[in-house]
Write a protein that holds these residues in place. Structure first.
Motif, PDB file in Angstrom:
ATOM      1  N   PHE A  35      62.676  46.288  12.926  1.00  0.00           N
ATOM      2  CA  PHE A  35      62.639  44.958  13.544  1.00  0.00           C
ATOM      3  C   PHE A  35      64.037  44.358  13.528  1.00  0.00           C
ATOM      4  O   PHE A  35      64.888  44.733  12.704  1.00  0.00           O
ATOM      5  N   ILE A  36      64.259  43.497  14.460  1.00  0.00           N
ATOM      6  CA  ILE A  36      65.560  42.829  14.541  1.00  0.00           C
ATOM      7  C   ILE A  36      65.344  41.336  14.784  1.00  0.00           C
ATOM      8  O   ILE A  36      64.230  40.905  15.094  1.00  0.00           O
ATOM      9  N   GLY A  37      66.412  40.599  14.653  1.00  0.00           N
ATOM     10  CA  GLY A  37      66.334  39.161  14.874  1.00  0.00           C
ATOM     11  C   GLY A  37      66.528  38.797  16.341  1.00  0.00           C
ATOM     12  O   GLY A  37      66.951  39.616  17.156  1.00  0.00           O
ATOM     13  N   ARG A  38      66.223  37.571  16.624  1.00  0.00           N
ATOM     14  CA  ARG A  38      66.286  37.076  17.997  1.00  0.00           C
ATOM     15  C   ARG A  38      67.696  37.177  18.584  1.00  0.00           C
ATOM     16  O   ARG A  38      67.889  37.546  19.737  1.00  0.00           O
ATOM     17  N   ARG A  39      68.697  36.862  17.762  1.00  0.00           N
ATOM     18  CA  ARG A  39      70.078  36.878  18.250  1.00  0.00           C
ATOM     19  C   ARG A  39      70.508  38.296  18.590  1.00  0.00           C
ATOM     20  O   ARG A  39      71.137  38.534  19.611  1.00  0.00           O
ATOM     21  N   ALA A  92      71.598  39.798  22.071  1.00  0.00           N
ATOM     22  CA  ALA A  92      72.917  40.399  22.229  1.00  0.00           C
ATOM     23  C   ALA A  92      72.821  41.797  22.826  1.00  0.00           C
ATOM     24  O   ALA A  92      73.650  42.198  23.639  1.00  0.00           O
ATOM     25  N   MET A  93      71.790  42.548  22.412  1.00  0.00           N
ATOM     26  CA  MET A  93      71.680  43.923  22.888  1.00  0.00           C
ATOM     27  C   MET A  93      70.663  44.094  24.007  1.00  0.00           C
ATOM     28  O   MET A  93      70.423  45.203  24.476  1.00  0.00           O
ATOM     29  N   GLY A  94      70.045  43.000  24.395  1.00  0.00           N
ATOM     30  CA  GLY A  94      69.062  43.060  25.467  1.00  0.00           C
ATOM     31  C   GLY A  94      67.846  43.890  25.098  1.00  0.00           C
ATOM     32  O   GLY A  94      67.350  44.677  25.887  1.00  0.00           O
ATOM     33  N   LEU A  95      67.401  43.707  23.872  1.00  0.00           N
ATOM     34  CA  LEU A  95      66.260  44.504  23.396  1.00  0.00           C
ATOM     35  C   LEU A  95      64.988  43.678  23.354  1.00  0.00           C
ATOM     36  O   LEU A  95      65.032  42.468  23.148  1.00  0.00           O
ATOM     37  N   LYS A  96      63.865  44.358  23.560  1.00  0.00           N
ATOM     38  CA  LYS A  96      62.586  43.683  23.399  1.00  0.00           C
ATOM     39  C   LYS A  96      61.650  44.621  22.640  1.00  0.00           C
ATOM     40  O   LYS A  96      61.948  45.819  22.502  1.00  0.00           O
ATOM     41  N   PRO A  97      60.560  44.117  22.134  1.00  0.00           N
ATOM     42  CA  PRO A  97      59.647  44.971  21.366  1.00  0.00           C
ATOM     43  C   PRO A  97      59.247  46.187  22.198  1.00  0.00           C
ATOM     44  O   PRO A  97      58.987  46.077  23.397  1.00  0.00           O
ATOM     45  N   THR A 104      62.541  52.530  16.866  1.00  0.00           N
ATOM     46  CA  THR A 104      61.808  51.736  17.843  1.00  0.00           C
ATOM     47  C   THR A 104      61.632  50.308  17.334  1.00  0.00           C
ATOM     48  O   THR A 104      61.219  50.088  16.192  1.00  0.00           O
ATOM     49  N   ILE A 105      61.987  49.391  18.181  1.00  0.00           N
ATOM     50  CA  ILE A 105      61.838  47.971  17.809  1.00  0.00           C
ATOM     51  C   ILE A 105      60.361  47.615  17.897  1.00  0.00           C
ATOM     52  O   ILE A 105      59.767  47.690  18.978  1.00  0.00           O
TER      53      ILE A 105
END
Ligand SMILES: Nc1ncnc2c1ncn2[C@@H]1O[C@H](COP(=O)(O)OP(=O)(O)OP(=O)(O)O)[C@@H](O)[C@H]1O
Ligand SMILES: [Mg+2]
Lengths: 390, 254
Positions: free
Chosen positions: A141-145, A149-154, A175-176
């Motif tokens: 998992f990653i944070g919103r920022r 910044a990396m243009g990622l979504k779940p 995998t996010i």
């Protein structure tokens, strides 16, 4: 009582000038309370958030660990003793393993930190339970920022490359599974969170950690051999220093307002004592001592502060209250400054801070009223009665 | 009571520093006043009337000699003591009234009593009585700015009298007033002098005032030139005879 009545009558009698001065003074007061409340609120919020998301009741650091030097991570890890493991079982400690890595996504490459944290920990608010999934091989998992910044979504996958304990490069796809939102940039920007055991496997650092986060109500002994305890006060030091410097910075704003008001009062006082000699002489003839007359004039000048506080009560109180209830929205600024800051800052007006502001206004006003009034001490009653300047 | 000594001045000298030297404003003054006198200091401008009045009011201290007021040697009083002496025993009336513009008539008159920390009931009674003496009960809530000069001076008489002092010092009280008002305020003071036994000491140029005085001390160049008691002034004298007396004296001079 007589002096108070006379002071206020004289003051109100002076009309617009008094109210103008009192208005500026009250403005200085309200701004003082506002800024300090804002910064205190920010500080409190940041402290709470940081504790909830990052530092808990403090951290035990590996002696090599330096949070501002990613290269220290190479060696900053150690095995968990039985004692530590027992505390982890009891949810009193949450071990964190941190490794430098490179992430590739959408043709971009950035340096990241991989942070391993136990899926079962309950000390930090991080959504670690999302690691408990079988649908993907390496859940992260990653944070919103970071996501922005990396243009990622779940559901997105990204390649990470790291060196294992022998310095050999290895790469895997993670995998996010979730994106969390927290006000704490230091757990978000450039960080990918993985399950602790998975990261230990990837790096070959079995049963090792870089630091241990203590529960907020931790009963663990402060001494854990091989680890250095860093209390929240230490971990928040930089932040508090920034708040402090911001307080100093903002004090210039209200200091300036205060200075304008004080100057006006000083001026009024000098003029009064110059112009109202005959009145001063009359007080003396009626049996007031010089110190009583000085007190009277000091009170008269100082009473500006009471008027100012009354004014502040009329418009400042509802205003400050409204701000405290609704907060102050700071949509984009927060992320830009890279400091722990909510989307809304909720000012907190502590009694101590408000009393300090009241004291600041009253004491400074009284002082600038007293200084010119002191000259009355050198005034002869006869000279005063003649209304002439010595 | 009638013979109680109120003021005892002996070989008084008052010098003011001027440049390198001194200006002698009063010289060799020896005077005595007893309770109940209605006396005036007269003399040309600069003769030292105000200076003498200030010394008696313990607003200033002598260069030489002694001024004993109500048993207190003025030069030996501390600031606090002389303030207390004025607060409790001496009333002042000024040419320029010196009322507090922000206070009502009532508040102005109450002021000396507040300084004495008298209780509220006692204050109210005394203030209303003092306003009654000067005939201004109906103006209690007015501001000085709403009053005529004569009324202002009557307020200041009430303010001086409200604490029932032994001594009232009045420096040119009628100088800013027309003839009618001058007579009125002097008559008021004369009446209070008779009814309450208060000692009044004036500094004045005003012949109208002089007509009411039972003792006239003429100062000239800082010395007592004459100290006389006009004949026709006595206990039973009516205000109108005083007025006539004033006229007679004026006519005599012409
Ligand atoms: N503080 C002082 N310094 C120097 N000289 C003074 C001072 N006070 C009074 N004098 C001088 O002393 C003299 C007497 O002054 P004083 O005011 O007593 O006169 P006066 O009789 O009251 O006059 P007037 O009728 O004009 O009021 C005057 O020449 C005056 O210039
Ligand atoms: Mg004079």
């Amino acid at each position: 009582m007589l002096a108070v009545k006379l002071a206020f009558k004289n003051l109100i009698g002076a009309g617009l000038r008094t109210w103008l001065t009192a208005a500026v003074l009250s403005f200085a007061f309200v701004v003082t309370v506002f800024y300090n409340g804002l910064l205190d609120g920010w500080n409190l919020q940041a402290r709470n958030d940081t504790q909830a998301w990052e530092i808990g009741g403090g951290q035990f650091w590996h002696p090599q660990y330096d949070r501002f030097d990613p290269f220290s991570l190479q060696d900053a890890h150690a095995g968990l003793s039985l004692e530590v493991q027992r505390l982890v079982e009891q949810k009193k400690l949450a071990p964190l393993l941190i490794t430098q890595a490179t992430a590739y996504s959408g043709g971009r490459m950035i340096n990241v930190l991989l942070k391993g944290i136990d899926a079962d920990q309950r000390i930090l608010r991080l959504p670690t339970s999302c690691f408990k999934t079988d649908s993907v091989e390496i859940p992260a998992f990653i944070g919103r920022r970071m996501a922005a910044a990396m243009g990622l979504k779940p559901g997105d996958a990204l390649l990470v490359r790291w060196r294992d304990q022998h310095g050999v490069f290895d790469a895997r796809e993670v995998t996010i599974v979730q994106i969390f939102t927290a006000n704490v940039p230091s757990i978000d920007n450039g960080q990918i969170w993985l399950a602790l055991d998975r990261l230990q496997d990837m790096t070959g650092l079995h049963n090792q950690a870089t630091l241990l986060v203590a529960a907020t109500d931790h009963q663990t002994p402060i001494e854990l051999s091989g680890w250095i305890f860093r209390p929240p006060s230490f971990l928040l030091k930089e932040f508090e220093e920034i708040i402090r410097s911001k307080k100093v910075g903002s004090s210039i704003i209200y200091g300036l307002l205060l200075a304008i008001a004080l100057l006006a009062i000083f001026d009024t006082q000098v003029l009064s004592i110059f112009r109202r000699r005959r009145e001063i002489g009359t007080y003396m003839a009626m049996g007031m001592t010089r110190s009583q007359v000085i007190g009277l004039f000091t009170l008269e000048g100082g009473a500006h502060s009471i008027l100012a506080l009354l004014l502040a009560l009329v418009y400042g109180f509802p205003l400050l209250r409204w701000l405290a209830l609704h907060g102050i929205g700071l949509p984009e600024v927060a992320d830009a400054v890279g400091m722990t800051m909510g989307e809304k800052l909720i000012p907190v007006y502590s009694a101590g801070m408000v009393l300090f502001a009241v004291a600041l206004v009253v004491v400074s006003t009284t002082l600038v009223s007293y200084l010119p009034a002191r000259r009355i001490a050198g005034l002869k009653p006869t000279e005063a009665l003649r209304g002439k300047v010595q | 009571m009638e013979n109680k000594q109120i003021i005892d001045i002996n070989n008084l000298v008052k010098r003011f520093p001027i440049g390198d030297g001194y200006f002698t404003a009063l010289q060799g003054i020896t005077l005595r006043f007893v309770a109940g006198e209605f006396a005036g200091l007269v003399g040309p401008s600069g003769s030292g009337k105000t200076t003498l009045l200030n010394l008696i009011g313990s607003l200033d201290s002598p260069s030489e000699g002694s001024v004993v007021v109500l048993g207190h040697e003025v030069s030996r009083l501390s600031h606090r003591e002389s303030a207390a002496l004025r607060n409790y025993h001496i009333g002042f009336i000024f040419q320029t009234y010196n009322l507090l513009p922000v206070f009502s008539v009532y508040d102005n008159v109450e002021f000396p009593l507040l300084l004495q920390k008298r209780d509220a009931v006692g204050r109210r009674k005394a203030v209303m009585e003092a306003l009654d003496w000067v005939g201004l009960s109906h103006k209690a809530q007015s501001r000085p700015a709403q009053l005529s000069g004569g009324e202002c001076q009557r307020v200041s008489i009430a303010r001086a009298m409200v604490k029932r002092p032994e001594l009232v010092l009045a420096d040119e009280p009628s100088a800013n007033l027309d003839a009618k008002n001058s007579h009125h305020i002097i008559q008021t003071m004369k009446r209070l002098n008779r009814e309450l036994g208060t000692t009044f000491l004036f500094a004045t140029h005003d012949e109208k005032v002089m007509g009411y005085l039972d003792r006239i001390i003429s100062l000239d160049d800082g010395r007592v030139a004459r100290d006389e008691r006009p004949l026709c002034v006595n206990e039973a004298q009516s205000d109108s005879t005083a007025e006539e007396n004033g006229h007679a004296r004026r006519q005599a001079r012409i």
